[in-house]
Write a protein that holds these residues in place. Sequence first.
Motif: not given
Length: 250
Positions: A80-85, A183-184, A197-198
């Motif tokens: 899990w990653v938050p939107m700011d990542r 997505v991560e 970094n995508l």
Amino acid sequence: MARRSAKKKSAKARPRNAANGALMGMAHLLRRVRWWLLRGLAVAFAVAVVWVLLYRVIPPPGGIYIFQEHRRLGEIQREWVPMDRIAPVMARSVIAAEDANFCLHWGFDMAEIRKVIAAGSTRGASTLSQQTAKNVFLWHGRDWSRKALESGFTLLIEGLWPKSRILEIYLNVAEFDEGVFGVEAAAQHYFRVPAANLTPTQAARLAAVLPAPKTRNAANPSDFLRRRTASIMDGAATIAQDGRADCISG
């Protein structure tokens, strides 16, 4: 004579009273069933509201399909990653690829649904909100019971979550390859970079595999996937300019 007449009347009254009693009993039973049914529906609705509100503030642990795949494969990739990542271009790419009117509709893209019906097409017109409802709260399938529940959960998340939260959760539960969810994990799996970094090309390729994650490869794209990637990149740039991505900014 009078006694005989009274006996006949009494004999006729007994079946009539019995029938009336049976009807009253049936009516009472139906009222009880209706009361319990309405009570059950009210409880189910309250549970659904609390469930949806809970996921507004905490990350969902997954969904039925993710758990099924974990059991089938033995392990999955997911972080899990938050939107700011998550790179902003990834969010715009997914909107461009899956639901260009995401910021404009209330869970159902009626214009797109009318197009599909008019064309007599069998393709779906599911929005990102509908896909999120299915992936987080329900099972995969085409049965009507699942579709009905999906519609209810779609309305709830649209009413109780901001658009940015819907997209954030979608990006963290979507399948990008067999056993690769979110997505991560997908960014690391395909490109060895974090989601933050995508590049625009990488983001568009990830968005392009979403309709068929088990048969499309973002790291080794076919000619079709390359063309689809270019189209998504154009779409992502367009919605950034015309305001259709404004609901996820800030």
